[in-house]
Write a protein that holds these residues in place. Structure first.
Motif, PDB file in Angstrom:
ATOM      1  N   ARG A 127     -10.414  -0.302  -1.188  1.00 37.56           N
ATOM      2  CA  ARG A 127     -10.483   1.124  -0.866  1.00 37.56           C
ATOM      3  C   ARG A 127     -11.777   1.389  -0.107  1.00 37.56           C
ATOM      4  O   ARG A 127     -12.851   0.986  -0.546  1.00 37.56           O
ATOM      5  CB  ARG A 127     -10.468   1.973  -2.139  1.00 37.56           C
ATOM      6  CG  ARG A 127      -9.226   1.796  -2.992  1.00 37.56           C
ATOM      7  CD  ARG A 127      -9.403   2.513  -4.316  1.00 37.56           C
ATOM      8  NE  ARG A 127      -8.336   2.193  -5.237  1.00 37.56           N
ATOM      9  CZ  ARG A 127      -7.296   2.995  -5.487  1.00 37.56           C
ATOM     10  NH1 ARG A 127      -7.219   4.164  -4.876  1.00 37.56           N
ATOM     11  NH2 ARG A 127      -6.357   2.629  -6.346  1.00 37.56           N
TER      12      ARG A 127
ATOM     13  N   LEU B  80      -7.249  -6.303  -0.775  1.00 34.74           N
ATOM     14  CA  LEU B  80      -7.235  -4.904  -0.347  1.00 34.74           C
ATOM     15  C   LEU B  80      -8.390  -4.142  -0.985  1.00 34.74           C
ATOM     16  O   LEU B  80      -8.585  -4.198  -2.200  1.00 34.74           O
ATOM     17  CB  LEU B  80      -5.902  -4.240  -0.721  1.00 34.74           C
ATOM     18  CG  LEU B  80      -4.632  -4.963  -0.270  1.00 34.74           C
ATOM     19  CD1 LEU B  80      -3.404  -4.130  -0.598  1.00 34.74           C
ATOM     20  CD2 LEU B  80      -4.682  -5.285   1.210  1.00 34.74           C
TER      21      LEU B  80
ATOM     22  N   LEU C 144      -4.044   6.693  -3.750  1.00 30.73           N
ATOM     23  CA  LEU C 144      -3.411   5.396  -3.522  1.00 30.73           C
ATOM     24  C   LEU C 144      -2.848   4.861  -4.836  1.00 30.73           C
ATOM     25  O   LEU C 144      -3.491   4.063  -5.530  1.00 30.73           O
ATOM     26  CB  LEU C 144      -4.421   4.408  -2.943  1.00 30.73           C
ATOM     27  CG  LEU C 144      -5.003   4.779  -1.573  1.00 30.73           C
ATOM     28  CD1 LEU C 144      -6.179   3.867  -1.234  1.00 30.73           C
ATOM     29  CD2 LEU C 144      -3.928   4.693  -0.490  1.00 30.73           C
TER      30      LEU C 144
ATOM     31  N   ILE D 231       0.867  -1.181   0.000  1.00 31.51           N
ATOM     32  CA  ILE D 231       0.000   0.000   0.000  1.00 31.51           C
ATOM     33  C   ILE D 231       0.902   1.228   0.000  1.00 31.51           C
ATOM     34  O   ILE D 231       1.820   1.326   0.824  1.00 31.51           O
ATOM     35  CB  ILE D 231      -0.911   0.019   1.246  1.00 31.51           C
ATOM     36  CG1 ILE D 231      -1.728  -1.268   1.352  1.00 31.51           C
ATOM     37  CG2 ILE D 231      -1.822   1.240   1.230  1.00 31.51           C
ATOM     38  CD1 ILE D 231      -2.414  -1.444   2.692  1.00 31.51           C
TER      39      ILE D 231
ATOM     40  N   LEU E  50      -1.819  -0.324  -4.602  1.00 30.11           N
ATOM     41  CA  LEU E  50      -2.728  -1.066  -3.736  1.00 30.11           C
ATOM     42  C   LEU E  50      -2.824  -2.480  -4.301  1.00 30.11           C
ATOM     43  O   LEU E  50      -3.694  -2.780  -5.115  1.00 30.11           O
ATOM     44  CB  LEU E  50      -4.098  -0.393  -3.688  1.00 30.11           C
ATOM     45  CG  LEU E  50      -5.088  -0.919  -2.642  1.00 30.11           C
ATOM     46  CD1 LEU E  50      -4.578  -0.659  -1.233  1.00 30.11           C
ATOM     47  CD2 LEU E  50      -6.457  -0.274  -2.823  1.00 30.11           C
TER      48      LEU E  50
ATOM     49  N   VAL F  37      -8.031   2.209   3.756  1.00 33.11           N
ATOM     50  CA  VAL F  37      -7.893   0.890   3.147  1.00 33.11           C
ATOM     51  C   VAL F  37      -8.335  -0.154   4.164  1.00 33.11           C
ATOM     52  O   VAL F  37      -7.981  -0.082   5.349  1.00 33.11           O
ATOM     53  CB  VAL F  37      -6.435   0.619   2.724  1.00 33.11           C
ATOM     54  CG1 VAL F  37      -6.284  -0.813   2.193  1.00 33.11           C
ATOM     55  CG2 VAL F  37      -5.976   1.634   1.682  1.00 33.11           C
TER      56      VAL F  37
END
Length: 278
Positions: free
Chosen positions: A60, A58, A47, A36, A50, A70
């Motif tokens: 958002r 992962l 971001l 990240i 990611l 996250v």
């Protein structure tokens, strides 16, 4: 002329069937990394990186002001014995990043008795902030986990870290758990602590360490503003049987809150009360 009967052909030998492994695993020992990276762009935090594999999914989450958020979801059972898991998170200059997990992390034995590792590396640049707020880690019976968290902070960086550990599921004892937290600020040591719990760890359940409690937690706050308003040491909790917490100033603009309790409910109440005062 009669033809002599041939002896029957023996059936082929059956291959031994390997023990089943959890869904999504090809065998013991998953190696996986989540990455990240938060950066400042046009007055907010974005971001640009990611990514995650193995058990790391992962997502958002909705931003909070200029703070990017996250959430880490578990895509499979982990960590199990033999796993090698790693999370790398960086908040670049001026970025604000908040990371949590969707559920508790459950350490299990798995198909091998080898230990698992779960390493977290956090980097926070100047004028940036990072909130590392995962759900509790549960050390299940017969598990063997070595967990580390290494943090590098710039001189003007801010950090809020909250960790909770539960030793054993309901009605069972804990596994073996070793944790280490290492924090450096401006390349200088700020905090370095290591703890061991469970079978083979000397005195872990005695009066000098856990005194029979099964939930342990801590909050680490690093903020240059603490130089102007340094905290004072303070004890929280009147009854040791229901848990206690202590707020300890560190040698720097930082404070550490450590709590012990019989369960997560009492633990969170203690941590929340101490954090509110801080």
């Amino acid at each position: 002329m009669s033809r002599a009967a041939l002896p029957p052909t023996p059936p082929p030998a059956l291959a031994s069937t390997p023990p089943p492994t959890p869904a999504g695993r090809a065998g013991p020992g998953v190696h996986a990394t989540a990455r990240i990276r938060a950066a400042r762009a046009q007055g907010t935090t974005v971001l640009p990186v990611l990514t995650g594999d193995g058990p790391f999914d992962l997502r958002r989450a909705r931003s909070h002001g200029d703070q990017a958020r996250v959430c880490i979801l578990g895509a499979m059972s982990a960590p199990l014995g033999g796993d090698r898991l790693r999370i790398e998170a960086t908040a670049g200059p001026g970025a604000h990043l908040h990371i949590t997990t969707a559920a508790a992390t459950l350490a299990l034995r798995g198909p091998t008795t080898a230990h698992a590792t779960y390493d977290v590396h956090l980097t926070v640049a100047d004028h940036a902030s990072l909130h590392w707020l995962p759900q509790p880690l549960i050390s299940a019976v017969r598990s063997n986990l070595r967990q580390s968290c290494t943090i590098d902070l710039a001189p003007t960086a801010r950090l809020l870290l909250r960790e909770e550990v539960v030793l054993g599921r309901s009605g069972e004892g804990p596994g073996r758990l070793t944790t280490r937290l290492t924090v450096r600020r401006d390349a200088r040591p700020l905090l370095d602590q290591q703890t061991m719990y469970g079978p083979g760890a000397p005195g872990w359940d005695g009066p000098a360490i856990l005194a029979g409690h099964r939930a342990i937690g801590q909050i680490l706050l690093v903020d240059p503003a603490l130089d102007q308003h340094p905290p004072h040491a303070r004890l929280f909790g009147d009854d040791p049987a229901t848990g206690q917490a202590v707020l300890t100033p560190l040698a720097g603009p930082a404070l550490l809150i450590t709590a012990l309790a019989p369960n997560t409910l009492h633990l969170r109440r203690l941590l929340d009360a101490a954090h509110h005062i801080a």
